[in-house]
Design an enzyme around this catalytic site. Structure first.
Site, PDB file in Angstrom:
ATOM      1  N   LYS A  36       0.846  -1.208   0.000  1.00  0.00           N
ATOM      2  CA  LYS A  36       0.000   0.000   0.000  1.00  0.00           C
ATOM      3  C   LYS A  36       0.875   1.248   0.000  1.00  0.00           C
ATOM      4  O   LYS A  36       1.700   1.447   0.884  1.00  0.00           O
ATOM      5  CB  LYS A  36      -0.914   0.004   1.239  1.00  0.00           C
ATOM      6  N   ASP A  83      -2.422  10.204   3.835  1.00  0.00           N
ATOM      7  CA  ASP A  83      -3.824   9.839   4.045  1.00  0.00           C
ATOM      8  C   ASP A  83      -4.494  10.863   4.953  1.00  0.00           C
ATOM      9  O   ASP A  83      -4.406  10.777   6.176  1.00  0.00           O
ATOM     10  CB  ASP A  83      -3.910   8.435   4.665  1.00  0.00           C
ATOM     11  N   LYS A 108      -9.777  13.032   8.607  1.00  0.00           N
ATOM     12  CA  LYS A 108      -9.301  12.600   9.923  1.00  0.00           C
ATOM     13  C   LYS A 108      -9.196  13.794  10.863  1.00  0.00           C
ATOM     14  O   LYS A 108      -9.041  14.925  10.414  1.00  0.00           O
ATOM     15  CB  LYS A 108      -7.901  11.980   9.776  1.00  0.00           C
ATOM     16  N   ASP A 143       1.658   6.291   5.611  1.00  0.00           N
ATOM     17  CA  ASP A 143       0.678   5.360   5.040  1.00  0.00           C
ATOM     18  C   ASP A 143       1.178   4.683   3.755  1.00  0.00           C
ATOM     19  O   ASP A 143       0.444   3.943   3.119  1.00  0.00           O
ATOM     20  CB  ASP A 143      -0.650   6.098   4.800  1.00  0.00           C
ATOM     21  N   ASP A 162     -12.151   7.317   4.100  1.00  0.00           N
ATOM     22  CA  ASP A 162     -10.913   7.040   4.831  1.00  0.00           C
ATOM     23  C   ASP A 162     -10.534   5.549   4.763  1.00  0.00           C
ATOM     24  O   ASP A 162      -9.433   5.171   5.149  1.00  0.00           O
ATOM     25  CB  ASP A 162     -11.069   7.484   6.285  1.00  0.00           C
ATOM     26  N   GLU A 206      -9.505   3.922   2.322  1.00  0.00           N
ATOM     27  CA  GLU A 206      -9.016   4.044   0.938  1.00  0.00           C
ATOM     28  C   GLU A 206      -7.990   2.974   0.588  1.00  0.00           C
ATOM     29  O   GLU A 206      -7.825   2.621  -0.571  1.00  0.00           O
ATOM     30  CB  GLU A 206      -8.393   5.437   0.722  1.00  0.00           C
ATOM     31  N   ARG A 221      -7.889  -0.236   1.060  1.00  0.00           N
ATOM     32  CA  ARG A 221      -8.458  -1.429   0.423  1.00  0.00           C
ATOM     33  C   ARG A 221      -8.901  -1.136  -1.013  1.00  0.00           C
ATOM     34  O   ARG A 221      -8.917  -2.026  -1.861  1.00  0.00           O
ATOM     35  CB  ARG A 221      -9.599  -1.973   1.288  1.00  0.00           C
TER      36      ARG A 221
HETATM   37  N1  BES Z   1      -4.137   4.424   7.041  1.00  0.00           N
HETATM   38  C1  BES Z   1      -5.287   4.206   7.829  1.00  0.00           C
HETATM   39  C2  BES Z   1      -5.045   3.159   8.909  1.00  0.00           C
HETATM   40  C3  BES Z   1      -4.351   3.639  10.155  1.00  0.00           C
HETATM   41  C4  BES Z   1      -5.040   4.407  11.079  1.00  0.00           C
HETATM   42  C5  BES Z   1      -3.072   3.267  10.424  1.00  0.00           C
HETATM   43  C6  BES Z   1      -4.400   4.813  12.240  1.00  0.00           C
HETATM   44  C7  BES Z   1      -2.434   3.654  11.584  1.00  0.00           C
HETATM   45  C8  BES Z   1      -3.099   4.433  12.496  1.00  0.00           C
HETATM   46  C9  BES Z   1      -6.445   3.701   6.961  1.00  0.00           C
HETATM   47  O1  BES Z   1      -6.478   4.214   5.685  1.00  0.00           O
HETATM   48  C10 BES Z   1      -7.687   4.144   7.634  1.00  0.00           C
HETATM   49  O2  BES Z   1      -7.911   5.310   7.728  1.00  0.00           O
HETATM   50  N2  BES Z   1      -8.476   3.173   8.101  1.00  0.00           N
HETATM   51  C11 BES Z   1      -9.669   3.466   8.803  1.00  0.00           C
HETATM   52  C12 BES Z   1     -10.718   2.472   8.339  1.00  0.00           C
HETATM   53  C13 BES Z   1     -12.110   2.799   8.815  1.00  0.00           C
HETATM   54  C14 BES Z   1     -12.607   4.052   8.148  1.00  0.00           C
HETATM   55  C15 BES Z   1     -13.003   1.632   8.499  1.00  0.00           C
HETATM   56  C16 BES Z   1      -9.397   3.305  10.293  1.00  0.00           C
HETATM   57  O3  BES Z   1      -8.693   2.377  10.674  1.00  0.00           O
HETATM   58  O4  BES Z   1      -9.891   4.125  11.057  1.00  0.00           O
HETATM   59 ZN    ZN Z   2      -4.725   4.791   4.877  1.00  0.00          ZN
HETATM   60 MN    MN Z   3      -7.504   6.063   5.582  1.00  0.00          MN
END
Ligand code: BES
Ligand code: ZN
Ligand code: MN
Length: 500
Positions: free
Chosen positions: A267, A272, A279, A290, A349, A351, A353
């Site tokens: 990825k 992000d 966020k 990210d 968010d 994104e 996947r």
């Molecule tokens: N890059 C983030 C995952 C992440 C979040 C990594 C915090 C490290 C610390 C990913 O793109 C994301 O934002 N995931 C969301 C998914 C949710 C919206 C289902 C998350 O984990 O909050």
């Molecule tokens: Zn992300």
């Molecule tokens: Mn995200």
């Protein structure tokens, strides 16, 4: 810093520093014992003063001991002798190299590699020592005017008790330094900010590997080619950004042309923000990390090139930014992935996947032996496993087992989570084939269930590295994980020659 292996007795070392192990209750290791004798019992006398007991990770620097040839002796606590295991070895070495790097010593000979560590071979000890010492001296100062890295130490010799062990030690050294270089590259890319480390920057960095190794070929698909391929999910994330997206392809051919490749997918979200589902501001800077999945895949390819493993490996890096914009994905938008399946973007968010699913579908064309994707995919994984293990989910038990084993061996552990059908129910959408998020429960698993809808045609494993890829707080920065795990997994595919 130059690291080498050598077989030498401790008493007559003319070095700036020799590094010796001391177990708990001031029990000298056998090399320390020899130095003690040579110095007329001074080591024991000093230890009796009580400055050091030998607890794991303690250090004590001594200077100009009469009867010895070296300027310094660094005593390193190894804990209880019977408990001294792989973890203890790593901790003792980290302590040693940290103290050394803060000293003025220009060179050092380390005798910790002579200690018994659960009967591990010398190759393993040398390899670990090499990785650990490179890791400990790394400084994230590329963009600082004042480099803090005034490291005096430029030569680090790992001692080998018997000269017949040198061959295995040298193999350990070459594997250790290939992994350490891959880790450093991965950390360097991870630490660069989003305004510098863009998708275009990542693809330029990847192309350098193609110049460095004659059996590595690098190319990057641009927006037009992705449109032709129908990568609607990946492109939907990219369209909110001014940075053009890329799908980087690194082909390494170390095996026969007809050998099926292992495909690594990383990825590469270079920043992000969350997009329209933006966020919170606190610690949002950390979302420059990210792209650590991409960085670890690129780092692993660098290690692979250095080791010239006899297998075929392809790295795929889907990379773009996730930004809010008039043209960005909106909650409720429905996009069509390369597989033809439609996805309702309920949260912009989620994104990672969306870009991974198209890269996974694309990987089918290589008839892969197996596909492993690596992604900072969910905050839920940080909550579930913290920073000590990455999450592992797979549709093939034997692949999962090999990865778990590789992680243990490399000191870069993974932990398996279930990929049961039941969990994918929460991905149901009223309007499309699936939604891009589930409910609040089991976020790491539902994210993997989403990816699983694109991987039914091959053996696949997913590593969620959100917790292990970087450290927050005072030591904020990329860790280079899981380069050691991935490289170990690839070495394990090559049979005996790479067993250390
Ligand atoms: N890059 C983030 C995952 C992440 C979040 C990594 C915090 C490290 C610390 C990913 O793109 C994301 O934002 N995931 C969301 C998914 C949710 C919206 C289902 C998350 O984990 O909050
Ligand atoms: Zn992300
Ligand atoms: Mn995200």
């Amino acid at each position: 810093m130059d690291i080498s292996v050598k077989s030498n007795p401790a008493e007559d070392q003319r070095s700036a520093c020799i590094v010796l192990g001391v177990y708990e209750k001031r029990k000298l290791s056998s090399t320390a014992q020899q130095v003690d004798t040579a110095s007329g019992g001074q080591l024991s006398t000093i230890l009796k003063l009580g400055d050091m007991d030998g607890k794991l990770g303690q250090t004590l620097m001594l200077h100009k001991l009469a009867g010895t040839q070296c300027e310094r002796i660094l005593l390193v606590g190894c804990g209880k002798e019977k408990d001294f295991d792989e973890k203890g070895f790593r901790k003792a070495l980290t302590a040693a190299i940290t103290t050394l790097s803060q000293s003025g010593a220009k060179d050092a000979i380390c005798y910790l590699t002579d200690l018994d560590v659960n009967k591990q071979q010398i190759g393993w000890k040398v390899r670990q020592a090499t990785e650990i010492s490179q890791h400990a001296i790394y400084r994230a100062d590329t963009l600082k005017s004042d480099k803090e890295n005034n490291l005096s130490l430029n030569k680090f010799v790992l001692n080998v008790a018997e000269s017949k062990q040198l061959k295995s030690a040298k193999l350990g050294l070459s594997i250790g330094s290939a992994i350490a270089n891959g880790v450093s590259l991965s950390r360097e890319l991870g630490n660069l900010p989003g305004n510098i480390c863009t998708p275009t920057y990542l693809s330029t960095e990847a192309s350098k590997l193609g110049k460095q190794f004659s059996n590595m070929k690098v190319r990057a698909l641009g927006q037009k080619q992705m449109e032709t391929l129908g990568m609607g999910a990946l492109l939907s994330v990219a369209k909110g950004s001014r940075q053009p997206p890329k799908l980087i392809e690194i082909h390494y051919q170390g095996g026969k042309k007809t050998d099926r490749p292992t495909v690594l997918v990383g990825k590469g979200i270079t920043f992000d923000s969350g997009g329209i589902s933006i966020k919170p501001s606190a610690a949002m800077d950390e979302m420059k990390f990210d792209m650590c999945g991409a960085a670890s895949v690129i780092g692993t390819m660098a290690a692979l090139g250095e080791l010239q493993l006899p297998i075929n490996v392809i790295a795929l890096v889907p990379t773009c930014e996730n930004m809010p914009d008039g043209n960005a994905n909106k909650p409720g938008d429905i996009v069509t992935s390369m597989s033809g399946q439609t996805i309702e973007v309920l949260n912009t968010d989620a994104e990672g996947r969306l870009i991974l699913c198209d890269a996974l579908t694309y990987s089918e064309k290589f008839k892969p032996k197996s596909v492993i994707d690596v992604a900072t995919l969910t905050g839920a994984c940080v909550i579930a496993l913290g920073k000590h293990a990455c999450g592992l989910l797979s549709n093939t038990e034997s692949l999962a087992d090999s990865l778990l084993e590789a992680g243990k061996r490399a000191g870069d552990r993974a932990w398996e989570m279930p990929l049961w059908d039941e969990y994918s129910e929460s991905l149901k959408s009223n309007f499309a084939d699936m939604a891009n998020i589930g409910n609040r429960e089991a976020g790491t698993i539902t994210a993997a269930c989403f990816l699983a809808k694109f991987t039914s045609k091959f053996k696949w494993a997913h590593l969620d590295i959100a917790g292990v890829a970087w450290e927050s707080g005072a030591i904020k920065g990329a860790t280079g994980r899981p380069v050691p795990l991935l490289t170990q997994y690839l070495m394990d595919q090559c049979g005996k020659g790479y067993q250390v």
